[in-house]
Design an enzyme around this catalytic site. Structure first.
Site, PDB file in Angstrom:
ATOM      1  N   ARG A 110      60.582  57.201   4.539  1.00  0.00           N
ATOM      2  CA  ARG A 110      61.039  55.877   4.046  1.00  0.00           C
ATOM      3  C   ARG A 110      61.648  55.821   2.631  1.00  0.00           C
ATOM      4  O   ARG A 110      61.136  55.243   1.699  1.00  0.00           O
ATOM      5  CB  ARG A 110      59.967  54.827   4.310  1.00  0.00           C
ATOM      6  CG  ARG A 110      59.694  54.166   5.376  1.00  0.00           C
ATOM      7  CD  ARG A 110      59.694  54.214   6.658  1.00  0.00           C
ATOM      8  NE  ARG A 110      60.416  53.029   7.398  1.00  0.00           N
ATOM      9  CZ  ARG A 110      59.814  52.198   8.208  1.00  0.00           C
ATOM     10  NH1 ARG A 110      58.457  51.903   7.847  1.00  0.00           N
ATOM     11  NH2 ARG A 110      60.403  51.201   8.622  1.00  0.00           N
ATOM     12  N   ASP A 153      67.059  55.137   9.415  1.00  0.00           N
ATOM     13  CA  ASP A 153      65.626  54.556   9.573  1.00  0.00           C
ATOM     14  C   ASP A 153      65.612  53.929  10.830  1.00  0.00           C
ATOM     15  O   ASP A 153      65.778  52.431  10.919  1.00  0.00           O
ATOM     16  CB  ASP A 153      65.235  53.774   8.468  1.00  0.00           C
ATOM     17  CG  ASP A 153      63.811  53.314   8.538  1.00  0.00           C
ATOM     18  OD1 ASP A 153      63.253  53.264   9.640  1.00  0.00           O
ATOM     19  OD2 ASP A 153      63.255  52.672   7.586  1.00  0.00           O
ATOM     20  N   TYR A 202      52.636  51.615   3.020  1.00  0.00           N
ATOM     21  CA  TYR A 202      51.928  51.103   4.364  1.00  0.00           C
ATOM     22  C   TYR A 202      50.808  50.722   4.127  1.00  0.00           C
ATOM     23  O   TYR A 202      50.320  50.742   2.873  1.00  0.00           O
ATOM     24  CB  TYR A 202      51.986  52.142   5.126  1.00  0.00           C
ATOM     25  CG  TYR A 202      53.197  52.952   6.122  1.00  0.00           C
ATOM     26  CD1 TYR A 202      53.840  51.983   6.965  1.00  0.00           C
ATOM     27  CD2 TYR A 202      53.726  54.145   5.727  1.00  0.00           C
ATOM     28  CE1 TYR A 202      54.860  52.601   7.727  1.00  0.00           C
ATOM     29  CE2 TYR A 202      54.899  54.464   6.222  1.00  0.00           C
ATOM     30  CZ  TYR A 202      55.461  53.715   7.333  1.00  0.00           C
ATOM     31  OH  TYR A 202      56.848  54.097   7.816  1.00  0.00           O
ATOM     32  N   SER A 247      63.040  50.669  11.238  1.00  0.00           N
ATOM     33  CA  SER A 247      63.652  49.477  10.616  1.00  0.00           C
ATOM     34  C   SER A 247      64.799  48.808  11.368  1.00  0.00           C
ATOM     35  O   SER A 247      64.728  47.536  11.710  1.00  0.00           O
ATOM     36  CB  SER A 247      63.939  49.760   9.376  1.00  0.00           C
ATOM     37  OG  SER A 247      63.120  50.148   8.491  1.00  0.00           O
ATOM     38  N   GLN A 272      67.911  55.208   4.395  1.00  0.00           N
ATOM     39  CA  GLN A 272      67.599  53.691   4.799  1.00  0.00           C
ATOM     40  C   GLN A 272      68.644  53.752   5.942  1.00  0.00           C
ATOM     41  O   GLN A 272      68.360  52.751   7.027  1.00  0.00           O
ATOM     42  CB  GLN A 272      67.899  52.861   3.840  1.00  0.00           C
ATOM     43  CG  GLN A 272      66.754  52.469   2.901  1.00  0.00           C
ATOM     44  CD  GLN A 272      67.118  51.232   1.954  1.00  0.00           C
ATOM     45  OE1 GLN A 272      68.114  51.001   1.818  1.00  0.00           O
ATOM     46  NE2 GLN A 272      66.099  50.963   1.389  1.00  0.00           N
TER      47      GLN A 272
HETATM   48  P1  NAD Z   1      54.379  48.553  10.187  1.00  0.00           P
HETATM   49  O1  NAD Z   1      55.207  48.300  11.307  1.00  0.00           O
HETATM   50  O2  NAD Z   1      53.677  49.948   9.744  1.00  0.00           O
HETATM   51  O3  NAD Z   1      53.526  47.304   9.865  1.00  0.00           O
HETATM   52  C1  NAD Z   1      53.723  46.189   9.974  1.00  0.00           C
HETATM   53  C2  NAD Z   1      53.012  45.230   8.827  1.00  0.00           C
HETATM   54  O4  NAD Z   1      51.720  44.995   9.268  1.00  0.00           O
HETATM   55  C3  NAD Z   1      52.840  45.868   7.533  1.00  0.00           C
HETATM   56  O5  NAD Z   1      53.542  44.999   6.535  1.00  0.00           O
HETATM   57  C4  NAD Z   1      51.443  46.027   7.225  1.00  0.00           C
HETATM   58  O6  NAD Z   1      51.011  45.912   5.887  1.00  0.00           O
HETATM   59  C5  NAD Z   1      50.746  44.922   8.170  1.00  0.00           C
HETATM   60  N1  NAD Z   1      49.367  45.203   8.522  1.00  0.00           N
HETATM   61  C6  NAD Z   1      48.676  46.183   8.816  1.00  0.00           C
HETATM   62  N2  NAD Z   1      47.371  46.218   8.940  1.00  0.00           N
HETATM   63  C7  NAD Z   1      47.271  44.560   8.809  1.00  0.00           C
HETATM   64  C8  NAD Z   1      46.045  43.781   8.796  1.00  0.00           C
HETATM   65  N3  NAD Z   1      44.969  44.340   8.995  1.00  0.00           N
HETATM   66  N4  NAD Z   1      46.546  42.437   8.494  1.00  0.00           N
HETATM   67  C9  NAD Z   1      47.624  42.141   8.233  1.00  0.00           C
HETATM   68  N5  NAD Z   1      48.749  42.760   8.155  1.00  0.00           N
HETATM   69  C10 NAD Z   1      48.375  43.917   8.608  1.00  0.00           C
HETATM   70  O7  NAD Z   1      55.305  48.248   8.750  1.00  0.00           O
HETATM   71  P2  NAD Z   1      56.966  48.589   8.616  1.00  0.00           P
HETATM   72  O8  NAD Z   1      57.762  47.515   8.926  1.00  0.00           O
HETATM   73  O9  NAD Z   1      57.398  50.061   8.976  1.00  0.00           O
HETATM   74  O10 NAD Z   1      56.977  48.681   6.848  1.00  0.00           O
HETATM   75  C11 NAD Z   1      55.955  49.508   6.292  1.00  0.00           C
HETATM   76  C12 NAD Z   1      56.506  49.722   4.783  1.00  0.00           C
HETATM   77  O11 NAD Z   1      57.604  50.481   4.600  1.00  0.00           O
HETATM   78  C13 NAD Z   1      56.906  48.425   3.806  1.00  0.00           C
HETATM   79  O12 NAD Z   1      56.295  48.550   2.695  1.00  0.00           O
HETATM   80  C14 NAD Z   1      58.312  48.384   3.910  1.00  0.00           C
HETATM   81  O13 NAD Z   1      58.931  47.633   2.858  1.00  0.00           O
HETATM   82  C15 NAD Z   1      58.405  49.835   3.729  1.00  0.00           C
HETATM   83  N6  NAD Z   1      59.850  50.189   4.258  1.00  0.00           N
HETATM   84  C16 NAD Z   1      60.752  51.011   3.443  1.00  0.00           C
HETATM   85  C17 NAD Z   1      61.807  51.281   3.719  1.00  0.00           C
HETATM   86  C18 NAD Z   1      62.785  51.960   2.793  1.00  0.00           C
HETATM   87  O14 NAD Z   1      62.611  52.293   1.523  1.00  0.00           O
HETATM   88  N7  NAD Z   1      63.678  52.980   3.358  1.00  0.00           N
HETATM   89  C19 NAD Z   1      62.436  51.203   4.941  1.00  0.00           C
HETATM   90  C20 NAD Z   1      61.548  50.391   5.781  1.00  0.00           C
HETATM   91  C21 NAD Z   1      60.417  49.906   5.496  1.00  0.00           C
END
Ligand code: NAD
Length: 379
Positions: A121, A129, A229, A132, A126
């Site tokens: 990530r 990804d 995460y 995403s 990006q």
């Molecule tokens: P994910 O699909 O792994 O999880 C979805 C959400 O569930 C997350 O926000 C997580 O904090 C939340 N979660 C987990 N346990 C929980 C609980 N017990 N109660 C409530 N919520 C809970 O997440 P994702 O969409 O893959 O994103 C993960 C991270 O990666 C984020 O910080 C996102 O900003 C980041 N990200 C970065 C990039 C990049 O820089 N290229 C791209 C995509 C995502």
């Protein structure tokens, strides 16, 4: 010349790994794309459109024969890989934590296997990804489908005949899918609240015009890993969170759950008792269904209606239900990744094995599973 094979996906997978747009780009890089007849039809990409973009549209075995690269949405079969050039590159969403015996068999073919789900990530990655690009569409579709199942209006409407109140939507888990769900529910006029365990999400929720609710204690302040995460939360935190959710959820009309922790089953955030407290006609869309679901009553792949009239929709491939968009974005993700492996001048394969993105996604090479997350053989 680099040859790229693309074949049809299984019956339950409407997406396809290239679009006419990416075929054109691959052709521009000097590669030859050979695609199986009809492979894009469920994404509304005709054979004619692929041909016009420069692809050869052929039978399956012809597409695979001796190819340097195979692009897939889902895991390919061992037979598909065996038809390629020995050691060929295979890239797709290969479900690295799924059926291990099958993964070992794929690795034993000697193919160079990349799991797009493992894409780091980072800013550079990006555009590659896939989690995403697909989660974003799933977050949107969850709200649209949930709204249709709700059978009541979402926006507040003031009419001469009286006022229709705004529906209340609650988004649990504010990653990529959750953020798009918030934005979509707001556009449809719902009154939106959202929760997460990562503090960084509070501002994101508020900037989308929704209200953030969460147990904001000391543990919450530490809940994000360096990779961005969520961490698994303690039993004490979970109890406090459950109390907060129990008080809030009974007044909600549409609940979208997206909470995930990498490599673990989805956390159970909604108990049976909470569902029983909800109003008849309310809808839960559980996007965590693929990993067991965020509710105690989720039945992955199904829509159920509880005795008190709550519908729980637990789709397994929501992005696939808007396949045109999902395939277009997925194909662009693959193109961006593959572009780093093709020498544009020489028009040959040139993989940089020291590249972080290559190292991060490489699952198997020369007959061995090489990814550190998959080191222990469970079979
Ligand atoms: P994910 O699909 O792994 O999880 C979805 C959400 O569930 C997350 O926000 C997580 O904090 C939340 N979660 C987990 N346990 C929980 C609980 N017990 N109660 C409530 N919520 C809970 O997440 P994702 O969409 O893959 O994103 C993960 C991270 O990666 C984020 O910080 C996102 O900003 C980041 N990200 C970065 C990039 C990049 O820089 N290229 C791209 C995509 C995502």
């Amino acid at each position: 010349m680099v040859t790229i094979a693309v074949t049809s996906e299984p019956a339950d997978e409407p997406r396809v790994a290239v679009s006419p747009d990416t075929v054109k780009k691959f052709t521009g890089l000097g590669a030859l794309v050979r695609i199986e007849q009809g492979a894009g039809l469920r994404s509304r990409f005709s054979d004619e459109a692929y041909r016009a973009a420069g692809a050869e549209v052929v039978g399956k075995s012809e597409a695979l024969a001796g190819a340097d690269i195979l692009l897939k949405v889902r895991r390919p079969s061992v037979d598909e890989i065996k038809a390629l050039k020995p050691g060929a590159i295979v890239a797709g969403m290969i479900d690295p934590y799924g059926d291990r015996a099958e993964l070992d068999a794929l690795s034993a073919t000697g193919a160079t296997l990349f799991s797009m789900e493992f894409m780091p990530r980072t800013t550079r990655a990006q555009s590659m990804d896939v989690l995403s690009s697909q989660a974003n569409l799933a977050g949107y579709k969850a709200v649209v489908d949930g709204a249709a199942m709700f059978g009541q209006a979402l926006p507040m409407m003031m009419t001469p005949a009286g006022t229709v109140p705004a529906a209340k939507a609650f988004i649990m888990g504010v990653g990529v899918a959750g953020l798009q769900a918030i934005a979509t529910a707001r556009r449809l006029g719902a009154q939106v609240t959202a929760t997460d365990v990562r503090p960084a999400t509070k501002e994101q929720v508020q900037s989308l015009g929704a209200k953030f609710i969460a147990v904001e204690d000391e543990e919450f302040k530490q809940a994000q890993t360096s990779g961005g995460y969520a961490k698994p939360m303690s039993a004490e935190y979970q109890a406090k969170q459950a109390e907060l959710v129990a008080n809030h959820i009974k007044n909600q009309d549409l609940v979208i759950t997206t909470a995930l922790i990498p490599g673990r089953p989805a956390p159970k955030l909604i108990s049976r008792a909470m569902i029983e407290s909800m109003k008849p006609g309310s809808v839960i869309v559980d996007l965590a269904a693929e990993r067991g679901g965020n509710t105690e009553m989720t039945e992955p792949g199904k829509i159920i209606e509880t005795a008190n009239g709550v519908k729980i929709f637990a789709p397994l491939n929501l992005a696939g239900t808007i396949a045109v968009n999902a395939s277009s974005l997925y194909a662009r993700n693959l193109l961006a990744f593959l572009e780093t492996m093709i020498d544009k001048k020489e028009k040959t394969l040139a993989v940089n094995w020291d590249d972080d993105l290559v190292k991060g996604t490489l699952v198997a090479k020369d007959g061995q599973i090489v990814h550190p997350n998959l080191a222990t053989k469970t079979a």
